[in-house]
Design a protein around this motif. Structure first.
Motif, PDB file in Angstrom:
ATOM      1  N   LYS A   1      53.133  61.457 -26.059  1.00 47.11           N
ATOM      2  CA  LYS A   1      52.568  62.137 -24.843  1.00 47.11           C
ATOM      3  C   LYS A   1      53.221  63.430 -24.501  1.00 47.11           C
ATOM      4  CE  LYS A   1      51.930  57.477 -22.767  1.00 47.11           C
ATOM      5  NZ  LYS A   1      52.022  56.750 -21.387  1.00 47.11           N
ATOM      6  N   HIS A   2      54.471  63.804 -25.059  1.00 47.81           N
ATOM      7  CA  HIS A   2      54.924  65.439 -24.614  1.00 47.81           C
ATOM      8  C   HIS A   2      55.378  65.962 -26.090  1.00 47.81           C
ATOM      9  CE1 HIS A   2      55.195  63.573 -20.619  1.00 47.81           C
ATOM     10  NE2 HIS A   2      55.938  62.588 -20.967  1.00 47.81           N
ATOM     11  N   GLY A   3      54.426  65.953 -26.796  1.00 48.06           N
ATOM     12  CA  GLY A   3      54.722  66.560 -28.032  1.00 48.06           C
ATOM     13  C   GLY A   3      55.102  65.956 -29.261  1.00 48.06           C
ATOM     14  N   ALA A   4      54.218  65.912 -30.305  1.00 44.14           N
ATOM     15  CA  ALA A   4      54.399  65.234 -31.441  1.00 44.14           C
ATOM     16  C   ALA A   4      55.407  65.935 -32.628  1.00 44.14           C
ATOM     17  CB  ALA A   4      52.980  64.913 -32.127  1.00 44.14           C
ATOM     18  N   PRO A   5      56.148  65.254 -33.336  1.00 44.67           N
ATOM     19  CA  PRO A   5      56.932  66.018 -34.324  1.00 44.67           C
ATOM     20  C   PRO A   5      56.055  66.373 -35.338  1.00 44.67           C
ATOM     21  CG  PRO A   5      57.183  63.719 -34.516  1.00 44.67           C
ATOM     22  CD  PRO A   5      56.262  63.809 -33.115  1.00 44.67           C
TER      23      PRO A   5
ATOM     24  N   ASP B   1      54.116  71.118 -26.015  1.00 41.96           N
ATOM     25  CA  ASP B   1      53.968  69.505 -25.400  1.00 41.96           C
ATOM     26  C   ASP B   1      52.963  69.112 -25.273  1.00 41.96           C
ATOM     27  OD1 ASP B   1      57.076  69.973 -24.690  1.00 41.96           O
ATOM     28  OD2 ASP B   1      56.302  71.582 -23.130  1.00 41.96           O
ATOM     29  N   ALA B   2      51.837  69.365 -26.047  1.00 41.39           N
ATOM     30  CA  ALA B   2      50.735  68.911 -26.070  1.00 41.39           C
ATOM     31  C   ALA B   2      50.634  67.534 -26.606  1.00 41.39           C
ATOM     32  CB  ALA B   2      49.873  69.578 -26.869  1.00 41.39           C
ATOM     33  N   PRO B   3      50.083  66.403 -25.794  1.00 41.88           N
ATOM     34  CA  PRO B   3      50.019  65.067 -26.309  1.00 41.88           C
ATOM     35  C   PRO B   3      49.100  65.039 -27.547  1.00 41.88           C
ATOM     36  CG  PRO B   3      48.370  65.471 -24.563  1.00 41.88           C
ATOM     37  CD  PRO B   3      49.282  66.684 -24.498  1.00 41.88           C
ATOM     38  N   LEU B   4      49.490  63.929 -28.467  1.00 42.70           N
ATOM     39  CA  LEU B   4      48.563  63.533 -29.501  1.00 42.70           C
ATOM     40  C   LEU B   4      48.578  62.154 -29.668  1.00 42.70           C
ATOM     41  CD1 LEU B   4      49.764  66.047 -32.633  1.00 42.70           C
ATOM     42  CD2 LEU B   4      47.688  66.107 -31.330  1.00 42.70           C
TER      43      LEU B   4
ATOM     44  N   LEU C   1      56.806  70.137 -33.501  1.00 45.74           N
ATOM     45  CA  LEU C   1      56.069  71.159 -34.310  1.00 45.74           C
ATOM     46  C   LEU C   1      54.755  70.759 -34.653  1.00 45.74           C
ATOM     47  CD1 LEU C   1      56.154  74.094 -35.719  1.00 45.74           C
ATOM     48  CD2 LEU C   1      57.360  72.849 -37.647  1.00 45.74           C
ATOM     49  N   GLY C   2      54.514  69.266 -34.774  1.00 46.49           N
ATOM     50  CA  GLY C   2      53.197  68.698 -34.990  1.00 46.49           C
ATOM     51  C   GLY C   2      52.233  69.029 -33.920  1.00 46.49           C
ATOM     52  N   SER C   3      52.596  69.068 -32.606  1.00 44.93           N
ATOM     53  CA  SER C   3      51.738  69.539 -31.559  1.00 44.93           C
ATOM     54  C   SER C   3      51.487  71.087 -31.649  1.00 44.93           C
ATOM     55  CB  SER C   3      52.446  69.076 -30.223  1.00 44.93           C
ATOM     56  OG  SER C   3      52.171  67.775 -30.176  1.00 44.93           O
ATOM     57  N   LEU C   4      52.490  71.696 -31.917  1.00 42.85           N
ATOM     58  CA  LEU C   4      52.222  73.224 -32.041  1.00 42.85           C
ATOM     59  C   LEU C   4      51.181  73.834 -32.946  1.00 42.85           C
ATOM     60  CD1 LEU C   4      53.173  76.109 -30.787  1.00 42.85           C
ATOM     61  CD2 LEU C   4      55.099  75.963 -32.792  1.00 42.85           C
TER      62      LEU C   4
END
Length: 468
Positions: A266-270, A303-306, A293-296
């Motif tokens: 919810k708050h950024g995926a690795p 901090d984008a959810p995935l 870094l995954g979300s980036l």
């Protein structure tokens, strides 16, 4: 040997086996056809004999690779009728015409000009021969266009309707052909073909430079190949990133498998660099991660959810371990290619491009990397689409022919025996052709430069035919 495998798994294994042999030859011939066109254009422009010598050298290799690609591809077509008859019935009104367009445009173009390209240098004139070479190169690209359009439609179906018999039919051919993933996949595959060819050409040049660094032909081919690696490898990485974003939009489950995201974040995926995906447990064991870094990469925000595979029914999960590792192999090969290009650029700047044994050994070791990357990319694409043949619409288990497992197993064993015998011999012959150095002189087929002779007085045909 295949005890416990059902007919569907065996049919998938058979197609995967034959496809693995086939795909490496078009990937090589697409790039090599364009390389031959460039070599002939440079010969006509400069009159330098080294370019026509290299053209004749790689022309023989292209002819063998092209033939092996055609033979291996024909066999695959029959499997649609034998092992995947339900798929053929359901998707035939869409896939059939796309395959027919490939034959009517690309294959006829290639076949029509291939003979002129192989044997017509001193029979039709140098400029007309160049047109033939150019048409063969264009034909390989058109072939890639239609085949990738058909496969991309299976990945991201669009422009279709379903008739009363349950068949997919085209409602809008433009949407069928230019489906959402097609442009990205076409660019990614063509660049991969050019890189694959460049790495083989560079490796052959490096091999001969390690033996004699003063040979003109290997110097030219090595320099051209390293320029291609330097310029195209970074572009391919950018194209791959854009393709990944497109996949996230249209095939999010595939991205979840590629990234090893069993759980939602919810708050950024690795970014999971390495680990051991455990599909049964639903987690990546011993994961080496870079937080957020995954979300980036995928959302351009830390901090984008995935979403993860925990949002998808388990029966719709692809085989995560295969997809996870094949994706990393492909990416790893891509960064090694870029590293080779940058190292060659540094050597070129220092004036050691033809003298650095370390660079030449690196280039030689990278010879199969393009093929490995193409195979890994294909595995990622196809396993990530599972359990569907037409993504979200037709399950693989429902697309297979009603065959008994022993029948499929026997044909698979026959394919394994014949393919290893025939194609091993073909690859050995190709390697022997590459092991022989190209002619290193600057003397033309008839002893005069094409800049003076093209279109006026043909050079002696016997020498040209001997070189070809």
């Amino acid at each position: 040997m295949f005890e416990g495998w059902d007919a569907v798994v065996l049919a998938r294994a058979q197609f995967a086996f034959t496809m693995s042999f086939h795909i490496v030859f078009p990937a090589f011939s697409i790039g090599l056809a364009s390389y031959l066109a460039v070599l002939e254009a440079l010969w006509l422009w400069t009159g330098r004999e080294v370019f026509i010598n290299l053209f004749n050298y790689w022309l023989k290799i292209f002819a063998v690779a092209f033939g092996m690609g055609v033979v291996s591809g024909i066999v695959m077509s029959y499997q649609f009728g034998t092992n995947w008859s339900v798929f053929s019935d359901k998707t035939g009104p869409v896939i059939g015409p796309l395959m027919a367009y490939e034959v009517l445009t690309a294959f006829f173009l290639e076949a029509g000009f291939l003979g002129v390209m192989l044997f017509g240098l001193e029979r039709v004139g140098h400029r007309l021969h160049f047109v033939a070479t150019l048409m063969v190169a264009v034909g390989t690209l058109i072939s890639a266009f239609w085949i990738l359009s058909a496969n991309s439609w299976m990945q991201t179906p669009a422009g279709y309707a379903v008739n009363a018999d349950g068949q997919f039919v085209a409602a809008d051919w433009l949407k069928v052909i230019f489906n959402p993933s097609f442009p990205y996949r076409l660019v990614h595959m063509v660049l991969a073909a050019y890189l694959t060819t460049a790495l083989v050409v560079g490796a052959v040049g490096a091999f001969h430079l390690l033996r004699d660094r003063h040979l003109a032909g290997p110097r030219v081919m090595f320099s051209m190949a390293m320029w291609m690696a330097t310029l195209v490898a970074p572009i391919q990485i950018v194209a791959g990133d854009q393709h990944g974003l497109n996949t996230l939009e249209h095939q999010p489950v595939k991205i979840m498998a590629m990234e090893g995201h069993f759980e939602s974040h919810k708050h950024g995926a690795p970014l999971v660099l390495f680990g051991l995906p455990d599909q049964a447990a639903g987690k990546v064991k011993y994961a080496v991660e870079v937080p957020k870094l995954g979300s980036l990469i995928l959302k351009h925000s830390l901090d984008a959810p995935l979403a993860g595979l925990d949002t998808v029914p388990r029966q719709d999960w692809p085989p995560v371990p295969i997809t996870f590792w094949s994706f990393r192999i492909m990416v790893g090969m891509g960064f090694l290619m870029m590293g080779l290009g940058l190292l060659s650029l540094w050597a070129r700047f220092r004036g050691t491009l033809y003298h650095s044994r370390l660079l030449h050994m690196f280039a030689l070791a990278m010879a199969p990397s393009g093929f490995i990357a193409v195979l890994a990319g294909w595995v990622t694409t196809e396993t990530g689409r599972q359990p569907f043949t037409v993504y979200g619409l037709l399950r693989t288990v429902d697309a297979a022919s009603p065959l008994a497992a022993p029948a499929v197993a026997s044909s698979l064993i026959a394919f394994i025996i014949v393919y290893f015998a025939v194609f091993s011999a073909g690859v050995i012959y190709l390697l022997r052709l590459m092991a022989a150095p190209p002619h290193h002189g600057e003397r033309g087929p008839g002893g005069e430069a094409p800049a003076r002779a093209a279109g006026i007085t043909p050079a002696a045909g016997a020498t040209a035919r001997g070189n070809a």
